[in-house]
Design an enzyme around this catalytic site. Structure first.
Site, PDB file in Angstrom:
ATOM      1  N   GLU A 120      18.972  31.559 -92.512  1.00 15.75           N
ATOM      2  CA  GLU A 120      19.261  31.878 -93.755  1.00 15.75           C
ATOM      3  C   GLU A 120      20.607  31.515 -94.126  1.00 15.75           C
ATOM      4  O   GLU A 120      21.549  31.543 -93.181  1.00 15.75           O
ATOM      5  CB  GLU A 120      19.023  33.400 -93.951  1.00 15.75           C
ATOM      6  CG  GLU A 120      17.701  33.930 -93.656  1.00 15.75           C
ATOM      7  CD  GLU A 120      17.483  35.263 -93.975  1.00 15.75           C
ATOM      8  OE1 GLU A 120      18.486  36.014 -94.392  1.00 15.75           O
ATOM      9  OE2 GLU A 120      16.508  35.907 -93.952  1.00 15.75           O
ATOM     10  N   CYS A 174      25.372  41.660 -96.088  1.00 14.69           N
ATOM     11  CA  CYS A 174      25.970  41.605 -94.686  1.00 14.69           C
ATOM     12  C   CYS A 174      25.003  42.340 -93.533  1.00 14.69           C
ATOM     13  O   CYS A 174      24.756  43.483 -93.702  1.00 14.69           O
ATOM     14  CB  CYS A 174      27.538  41.903 -94.652  1.00 14.69           C
ATOM     15  SG  CYS A 174      28.097  41.873 -93.016  1.00 14.69           S
TER      16      CYS A 174
END
Length: 364
Positions: A91, A338
């Site tokens: 990703e 994150c």
């Protein structure tokens, strides 16, 4: 097998064309076509002689990772899932801000470092990405985002903070960085490209010497006892060695500070005492802090620090004179925040089951 020219920086591309009996300037032409024009085949390269295009078609290719999925968050965050073969995906995430556009790039399929609070680490490690697979993330994002009305690139900053530990894939990461910085590639400033590391000290020294871009260190603890628990790499390179490496890096760094990233884990590393220990730990390292509220994921065993604890922690650091930011949670609705870049990695080591057993044992 045809050579994938996307694996080469300008130096490598120049060597490749020399081996073909071609002049060095051809490498610059082809590099501009690939990275600035987004060319996917040699027939698009109209300023190359027809004979050279034919030769390139026979011997080489431009193999970009295939796009598996594209998502857009309600806050403008974009995520692309790229196919890197054998059922694996990586990703890359674009985060828009008012003054910049930051692309977060992955360097490995999975990660071997086993930081206990990171969902990618729980997936286990599959393999390093090639230089083409790393730079291919920027290629795709650049193509998708385009330019501003002022003809400036939307992507102004790159951070190597996606899946994997960049320093553990050193050579391929450096090649990709070289392409990012090259005026015939993406022309990014060293100050606008950041490599994040969990603290691989020898590789930090190497990066300082060969490609000194901005550096972020995933610190996450104020003492060795806590860091050994949540960042196992600390047992190999404890905090004293890591701080010394940070000082050495700053000698050649494009910025005059290190960014320390610090994930806020409830009851683990978020007390006032930890903030005061941090101040003492980094006293000889010019730095900024980026506090990251933990993003919970299934079976993590951790909770996000309360807003009050984060505020107190931040205030203690600020009162000591440090610049401190608290990261805004972005892209939550597309799992792009994150620590959530788990990708489509096959869990070859069955670590998910291991962690579930550990948690069940703790609850019993």
């Amino acid at each position: 097998m045809k050579t994938n020219l996307l694996n080469y920086d300008l130096q490598g591309l120049t060597r490749h064309f020399a081996d073909m009996g071609e002049k060095p300037f051809r490498a610059k032409q082809v590099m501009r076509w690939m990275h600035q024009s987004g060319a996917q085949n040699f027939n698009e390269m109209t300023d190359l002689a027809k004979s050279l295009r034919h030769k390139l078609n026979e011997q080489a290719g431009i193999e970009i990772p295939k796009l598996m999925m594209s998502q857009k968050s309600s806050d403008g965050t974009r995520k692309w899932l790229l196919d890197v073969g054998t059922g694996n995906g990586v990703e890359t995430v674009f985060i828009p801000e008012s003054d910049r556009g930051t692309l977060c790039i992955s360097s490995q399929v999975g990660c071997a470092l086993e930081c206990t609070f990171c969902s990618t680490g729980r997936q286990g490690f599959n393999r390093n990405l090639t230089a083409a697979e790393i730079i291919g993330q920027l290629w795709w994002a650049n193509k998708a985002m385009g330019v501003t009305p002022k003809n400036e690139r939307v992507i102004s900053n790159v951070v190597m903070m996606g899946m994997g530990e960049p320093m553990a894939n050193f050579d391929n990461v450096v090649t990709a960085l070289s392409i990012m910085l090259d005026d015939h590639g993406y022309g990014l400033s060293r100050r606008r490209v950041t490599v994040s590391t969990s603290g691989m000290v020898p590789q930090m020294d190497r990066l300082r010497d060969v490609m000194p871009v901005a550096l972020a260190v995933s610190l996450h603890a104020s003492n060795d006892e806590v860091r050994n628990q949540i960042v196992p790499l600390n047992k190999k390179y404890p905090l004293k060695e890591l701080m010394a490496a940070c000082q050495r890096y700053l000698v050649k760094a494009p910025r005059d500070f290190i960014t320390f990233e610090y994930v806020m884990l409830d009851g683990i590393n978020d007390k006032a005492q930890h903030a005061r220990e941090l101040i003492e730990l980094v006293k000889d390292v010019p730095c900024k802090f980026n506090l990251i509220p933990f993003n919970p994921f299934p079976n993590s065993g951790y909770e996000r620090s309360s807003n009050e604890n984060i505020r107190v922690f931040r205030d203690i650091l600020q009162q000591a004179g440090f610049v401190v930011t608290v990261r805004k949670t972005r892209g939550d609705d597309i799992d792009a925040a994150c620590g959530q870049l788990a990708g489509q990695v096959q869990d070859k080591t069955r670590r998910q089951q291991k962690w579930q057993q550990i948690l069940i044992g703790q609850q019993g």
